[in-house]
Design a protein around this motif. Structure first.
Motif, PDB file in Angstrom:
ATOM      1  N   TYR A   1       0.496  -1.220   0.412  1.00  0.00           N
ATOM      2  CA  TYR A   1      -0.079   0.007  -0.067  1.00  0.00           C
ATOM      3  C   TYR A   1       1.096   1.058  -0.109  1.00  0.00           C
ATOM      4  CZ  TYR A   1      -4.023  -2.513   1.722  1.00  0.00           C
ATOM      5  OH  TYR A   1      -5.108  -3.985   1.901  1.00  0.00           O
ATOM      6  N   VAL A   2       0.353   2.209  -0.699  1.00  0.00           N
ATOM      7  CA  VAL A   2       1.318   3.574  -0.798  1.00  0.00           C
ATOM      8  C   VAL A   2       0.034   4.857  -0.624  1.00  0.00           C
ATOM      9  CG1 VAL A   2       1.702   5.452  -1.675  1.00  0.00           C
ATOM     10  CG2 VAL A   2       2.566   2.629  -2.175  1.00  0.00           C
ATOM     11  N   LEU A   3       0.504   4.760   0.845  1.00  0.00           N
ATOM     12  CA  LEU A   3      -1.246   5.903   1.298  1.00  0.00           C
ATOM     13  C   LEU A   3      -0.589   7.164   1.537  1.00  0.00           C
ATOM     14  CD1 LEU A   3      -2.223   3.609   4.473  1.00  0.00           C
ATOM     15  CD2 LEU A   3      -3.192   3.443   1.746  1.00  0.00           C
ATOM     16  N   ASP A   4      -1.259   8.265   0.663  1.00  0.00           N
ATOM     17  CA  ASP A   4      -1.224   9.276   1.186  1.00  0.00           C
ATOM     18  C   ASP A   4      -2.144  10.489   1.896  1.00  0.00           C
ATOM     19  OD1 ASP A   4       0.248  12.112   0.782  1.00  0.00           O
ATOM     20  OD2 ASP A   4       0.790  12.183  -1.503  1.00  0.00           O
ATOM     21  N   ASP A   5      -2.011  12.049   2.205  1.00  0.00           N
ATOM     22  CA  ASP A   5      -2.817  12.902   3.070  1.00  0.00           C
ATOM     23  C   ASP A   5      -3.206  11.608   4.023  1.00  0.00           C
ATOM     24  OD1 ASP A   5      -2.118  14.327   0.831  1.00  0.00           O
ATOM     25  OD2 ASP A   5      -3.991  13.614  -0.988  1.00  0.00           O
ATOM     26  N   GLN A   6      -5.061  11.631   4.072  1.00  0.00           N
ATOM     27  CA  GLN A   6      -5.773  11.266   4.896  1.00  0.00           C
ATOM     28  C   GLN A   6      -6.444   9.743   4.604  1.00  0.00           C
ATOM     29  OE1 GLN A   6      -7.056  14.864   4.209  1.00  0.00           O
ATOM     30  NE2 GLN A   6      -5.047  15.438   5.525  1.00  0.00           N
ATOM     31  N   SER A   7      -5.532   9.349   4.515  1.00  0.00           N
ATOM     32  CA  SER A   7      -5.983   8.017   3.857  1.00  0.00           C
ATOM     33  C   SER A   7      -5.976   6.246   4.459  1.00  0.00           C
ATOM     34  CB  SER A   7      -5.931   6.823   1.874  1.00  0.00           C
ATOM     35  OG  SER A   7      -4.126   7.065   1.949  1.00  0.00           O
ATOM     36  N   VAL A   8      -6.698   6.392   4.410  1.00  0.00           N
ATOM     37  CA  VAL A   8      -6.910   4.817   5.395  1.00  0.00           C
ATOM     38  C   VAL A   8      -6.918   3.079   4.509  1.00  0.00           C
ATOM     39  CG1 VAL A   8      -7.959   3.430   7.307  1.00  0.00           C
ATOM     40  CG2 VAL A   8      -8.000   6.229   7.150  1.00  0.00           C
ATOM     41  N   GLY A   9      -5.871   2.328   5.034  1.00  0.00           N
ATOM     42  CA  GLY A   9      -5.743   1.374   4.673  1.00  0.00           C
ATOM     43  C   GLY A   9      -5.820   0.365   5.445  1.00  0.00           C
ATOM     44  N   ALA A  10      -5.478  -1.041   5.002  1.00  0.00           N
ATOM     45  CA  ALA A  10      -5.963  -2.285   6.197  1.00  0.00           C
ATOM     46  C   ALA A  10      -6.116  -3.382   4.965  1.00  0.00           C
ATOM     47  CB  ALA A  10      -7.616  -2.393   6.593  1.00  0.00           C
ATOM     48  N   PHE A  11      -5.213  -4.406   6.572  1.00  0.00           N
ATOM     49  CA  PHE A  11      -4.925  -5.451   5.597  1.00  0.00           C
ATOM     50  C   PHE A  11      -4.697  -6.734   6.587  1.00  0.00           C
ATOM     51  CE2 PHE A  11      -1.703  -9.409   5.082  1.00  0.00           C
ATOM     52  CZ  PHE A  11      -2.190 -10.149   3.970  1.00  0.00           C
ATOM     53  N   ALA A  12      -5.418  -7.887   6.217  1.00  0.00           N
ATOM     54  CA  ALA A  12      -5.481  -8.744   7.389  1.00  0.00           C
ATOM     55  C   ALA A  12      -5.379 -10.319   6.633  1.00  0.00           C
ATOM     56  CB  ALA A  12      -6.602  -8.615   8.108  1.00  0.00           C
ATOM     57  N   GLY A  13      -4.377 -11.127   7.072  1.00  0.00           N
ATOM     58  CA  GLY A  13      -4.303 -12.003   5.743  1.00  0.00           C
ATOM     59  C   GLY A  13      -3.793 -12.823   6.862  1.00  0.00           C
ATOM     60  N   LEU A  14      -4.662 -14.265   6.553  1.00  0.00           N
ATOM     61  CA  LEU A  14      -4.644 -15.604   7.783  1.00  0.00           C
ATOM     62  C   LEU A  14      -4.549 -16.849   6.904  1.00  0.00           C
ATOM     63  CD1 LEU A  14      -5.184 -17.639   9.898  1.00  0.00           C
ATOM     64  CD2 LEU A  14      -7.769 -17.450   8.688  1.00  0.00           C
ATOM     65  N   VAL A  15      -3.267 -17.681   7.279  1.00  0.00           N
ATOM     66  CA  VAL A  15      -2.922 -18.495   6.431  1.00  0.00           C
ATOM     67  C   VAL A  15      -3.133 -20.178   7.638  1.00  0.00           C
ATOM     68  CG1 VAL A  15      -0.892 -19.792   5.753  1.00  0.00           C
ATOM     69  CG2 VAL A  15      -1.632 -17.738   5.219  1.00  0.00           C
TER      70      VAL A  15
ATOM     71  N   GLN B   1      -2.435  -6.929   9.980  1.00  0.00           N
ATOM     72  CA  GLN B   1      -2.413  -8.686  10.328  1.00  0.00           C
ATOM     73  C   GLN B   1      -2.170  -9.377  10.123  1.00  0.00           C
ATOM     74  OE1 GLN B   1      -6.418  -8.151  11.798  1.00  0.00           O
ATOM     75  NE2 GLN B   1      -5.776  -9.748  13.709  1.00  0.00           N
ATOM     76  N   PRO B   2      -1.231  -9.345  10.113  1.00  0.00           N
ATOM     77  CA  PRO B   2      -0.318 -11.001   9.447  1.00  0.00           C
ATOM     78  C   PRO B   2      -0.873 -12.142  10.819  1.00  0.00           C
ATOM     79  CG  PRO B   2       1.231  -9.319  10.047  1.00  0.00           C
ATOM     80  CD  PRO B   2      -0.075  -8.674  10.147  1.00  0.00           C
ATOM     81  N   GLN B   3      -1.916 -13.301   9.933  1.00  0.00           N
ATOM     82  CA  GLN B   3      -2.071 -14.072  11.141  1.00  0.00           C
ATOM     83  C   GLN B   3      -1.611 -15.464  10.398  1.00  0.00           C
ATOM     84  OE1 GLN B   3      -6.219 -14.138  13.126  1.00  0.00           O
ATOM     85  NE2 GLN B   3      -6.057 -12.374  10.899  1.00  0.00           N
ATOM     86  N   LEU B   4      -0.588 -16.418  11.193  1.00  0.00           N
ATOM     87  CA  LEU B   4      -0.796 -17.717  10.246  1.00  0.00           C
ATOM     88  C   LEU B   4      -1.473 -18.533  11.916  1.00  0.00           C
ATOM     89  CD1 LEU B   4       2.927 -17.649   9.513  1.00  0.00           C
ATOM     90  CD2 LEU B   4       1.139 -18.792   8.514  1.00  0.00           C
ATOM     91  N   GLU B   5      -1.958 -19.692  11.334  1.00  0.00           N
ATOM     92  CA  GLU B   5      -2.179 -21.013  11.697  1.00  0.00           C
ATOM     93  C   GLU B   5      -1.626 -21.798  11.262  1.00  0.00           C
ATOM     94  OE1 GLU B   5      -6.770 -20.736  13.367  1.00  0.00           O
ATOM     95  OE2 GLU B   5      -6.677 -18.515  13.431  1.00  0.00           O
ATOM     96  N   ILE B   6      -0.452 -22.595  12.814  1.00  0.00           N
ATOM     97  CA  ILE B   6      -0.213 -23.663  11.997  1.00  0.00           C
ATOM     98  C   ILE B   6      -0.398 -25.120  12.979  1.00  0.00           C
ATOM     99  CG2 ILE B   6       2.013 -25.271  11.415  1.00  0.00           C
ATOM    100  CD1 ILE B   6       2.889 -21.990  11.135  1.00  0.00           C
ATOM    101  N   TYR B   7      -1.508 -26.676  12.612  1.00  0.00           N
ATOM    102  CA  TYR B   7      -1.216 -27.725  13.140  1.00  0.00           C
ATOM    103  C   TYR B   7      -0.602 -28.585  12.508  1.00  0.00           C
ATOM    104  CZ  TYR B   7      -4.906 -24.623  15.189  1.00  0.00           C
ATOM    105  OH  TYR B   7      -5.521 -22.866  15.096  1.00  0.00           O
ATOM    106  N   ALA B   8       0.116 -28.838  12.224  1.00  0.00           N
ATOM    107  CA  ALA B   8       1.193 -28.916  11.025  1.00  0.00           C
ATOM    108  C   ALA B   8       2.613 -29.108  11.506  1.00  0.00           C
ATOM    109  CB  ALA B   8       0.956 -29.234   9.685  1.00  0.00           C
ATOM    110  N   ASP B   9       3.577 -30.455  11.789  1.00  0.00           N
ATOM    111  CA  ASP B   9       4.798 -29.799  12.062  1.00  0.00           C
ATOM    112  C   ASP B   9       6.243 -29.970  10.946  1.00  0.00           C
ATOM    113  OD1 ASP B   9       4.465 -32.700  11.961  1.00  0.00           O
ATOM    114  OD2 ASP B   9       5.106 -33.158  13.875  1.00  0.00           O
ATOM    115  N   ASP B  10       5.546 -30.292  10.275  1.00  0.00           N
ATOM    116  CA  ASP B  10       6.644 -29.991   8.525  1.00  0.00           C
ATOM    117  C   ASP B  10       6.437 -29.348   7.698  1.00  0.00           C
ATOM    118  OD1 ASP B  10       8.634 -30.887   7.234  1.00  0.00           O
ATOM    119  OD2 ASP B  10       8.143 -33.046   6.878  1.00  0.00           O
TER     120      ASP B  10
END
Length: 447
Positions: free
Chosen positions: A318-332, A361-370
């Motif tokens: 993201y490139v944000l200028d002035d009063q702009s708003v950005g959001a990112f939430a990513g779940l793996v 808000q980057p998110q990782l949920e890992i239920y495997a070990d390899d």
């Protein structure tokens, strides 16, 4: 009257009209979708998934809807000259939320490929559309998806049969047209059978200076060993609100590239949910947003590694200028049986002013070990040392600033697997940073 109630009353009064101007395949899930919408309502910031964008407030104003499917007085083939230099495409249009079929171009599609109005194709190929329509877009889990399924009357279908490859990319231009504030509900269904290959470019434009609200639901089915590229370019105006939900299912050894680019908008909320359902599947999920003034861009992604030996690469900038708003939430999400998963998620953000805001808000949920998984996010400002270095070598301050911002987003553009489109995007991004894309002027990507 709250936002939900006006649409509950509207559907109760016009259900017969909505169904009359649609098709049985799209009408069948309406009752369930409507019940889900009554229960869920529009999303608000109280929901974790929507905490950065209050979607419900955008439905409060009184919008016009074309439920009676009146003709819109525009011939897009005359108004828009969409011919990307050096890239021969099969060009089609959606006007508001209806596929434009009055002056279709000469077909360049291989035998067996189906592309056109979802309503018309559902009448010609009911069993095919019935097999896929609404199967990924679960109305019980999302209020916008339920709303869209309740009111959508037409859309676009792309079907590519087994082992067929489209040489020409398909270019779909969404045009928003209205004399009053207008609400549209777009629907897209994409099916690639085993071994199929296709590339698709979708451009969003608005040609009238009224308030537009567009909901969109995209379902993508990619079979074994199939390859699919989907590029979305939004270039509308500051009075446009876009709420898009995309659902993707990939089978074994499939390869998908999704790249969503916001060059100019008002408010955009994009949800992308990918299910890697077959071993060896690979997803490359990319996005770029350039925003200024009071523009708002929110991307929410989810990649579900349900089986072993799959790969996901995610990159958003993201490139944000002035009063702009950005959001990112990513779940793996890596499920217990998904051993040998490889996943990388990156979110980089540049705030050009102190008033710009970025939520990540980057998110990782890992239920495997390899597994091999990583994720990271940064929010920063322009590198003062780099600016100073460039100024010392005679580059004016404004030009140095533009060069740094352009270099920052260049990585996302370079993921594009169409050279002509990549070159055009480089030019458009430069024009955007120079303030030359202040409003949509037809299909600017193709000029």
């Amino acid at each position: 009257m709250n936002a939900e109630q006006q649409y509950i009353d509207l559907f109760s009064q016009t259900e017969a009209m909505i169904c009359q101007h649609s098709t049985e395949v799209m009408n069948t899930p309406r009752a369930t979708a409507f019940a889900d919408f009554e229960r869920l309502g529009f999303p608000t910031r109280k929901q974790e998934k929507y905490k950065y964008t209050d979607v419900s407030k955008f439905f409060e104003p009184d919008y016009g809807l074309n439920l009676n499917r009146l003709d819109i007085p525009v011939n897009p083939y005359e108004v828009f000259k969409c011919d990307v230099p050096n890239m021969s495409t099969s060009l089609y249009f959606v006007v508001n939320d209806a596929f434009y079929n009055k002056a279709l171009p000469a077909p360049h599609l291989p035998d067996g490929v189906i592309f056109g109005s979802l309503k018309e194709m559902a009448e010609k190929h009911p069993e095919l559309v019935k097999k896929y329509y609404g199967k990924l877009a679960d109305t019980s889990k999302d209020g916008v998806t339920a709303f869209n399924t309740t009111f959508a009357q037409d859309g676009v279908l792309l079907y590519v049969p087994k082992n067929v490859a489209l040489e020409r990319p398909i270019q779909l231009v969404n045009i928003l047209r209205g004399d009053v504030n207008f609400l549209v509900n777009r629907r897209v269904l994409i099916v690639l059978e085993d071994g199929a290959q296709a590339r698709m470019l979708v451009c969003d434009h608005a040609i009238d200076a009224v308030n537009f609200l567009a909901t969109q639901v995209i379902e993508v089915f990619v079979g074994e060993n199939a390859v699919f590229d989907l590029y979305e370019l939004e270039e509308t105006h500051t009075s446009t609100v876009r709420i898009s939900n995309m659902y993707v299912r990939q089978e074994a050894n499939s390869n998908v590239l999704l790249n969503g680019m916001t060059l100019h908008n008002g408010t955009s909320r994009n949800t992308t949910e990918v299910l890697l359902a077959g071993e060896g599947a690979e997803i490359n999920l990319c996005g770029m947003a350039i925003a200024d003034k009071n523009q708002h861009v929110d991307n929410n992604t989810s990649i579900d590694h349900a089986v072993p030996n799959c790969t996901s690469n995610e990159l958003f900038k993201y490139v944000l200028d002035d009063q702009s708003v950005g959001a990112f939430a990513g779940l793996v999400l890596v499920r217990p049986d998904a051993q040998h998963t490889s996943s990388q998620q990156t979110n980089r953000n540049l705030c050009a002013t102190r008033e710009a805001r970025m939520y990540t808000q980057p998110q990782l949920e890992i239920y495997a070990d390899d597994v091999k998984c990583s994720h990271g996010a940064t929010v920063g400002q322009l590198d003062e040392n780099a600016l100073f270095y460039m100024r010392q070598r005679g580059i004016p301050a404004r030009e140095a600033r533009l060069l740094l911002m352009f270099a920052f987003v260049n990585e996302v553009i370079d993921t594009i697997r169409l050279d002509a489109l990549k070159d055009r995007l480089h030019l458009l991004v430069e024009k955007r940073f120079r303030g030359e894309l202040n409003k949509c002027q037809g299909c600017a990507i193709c000029k």
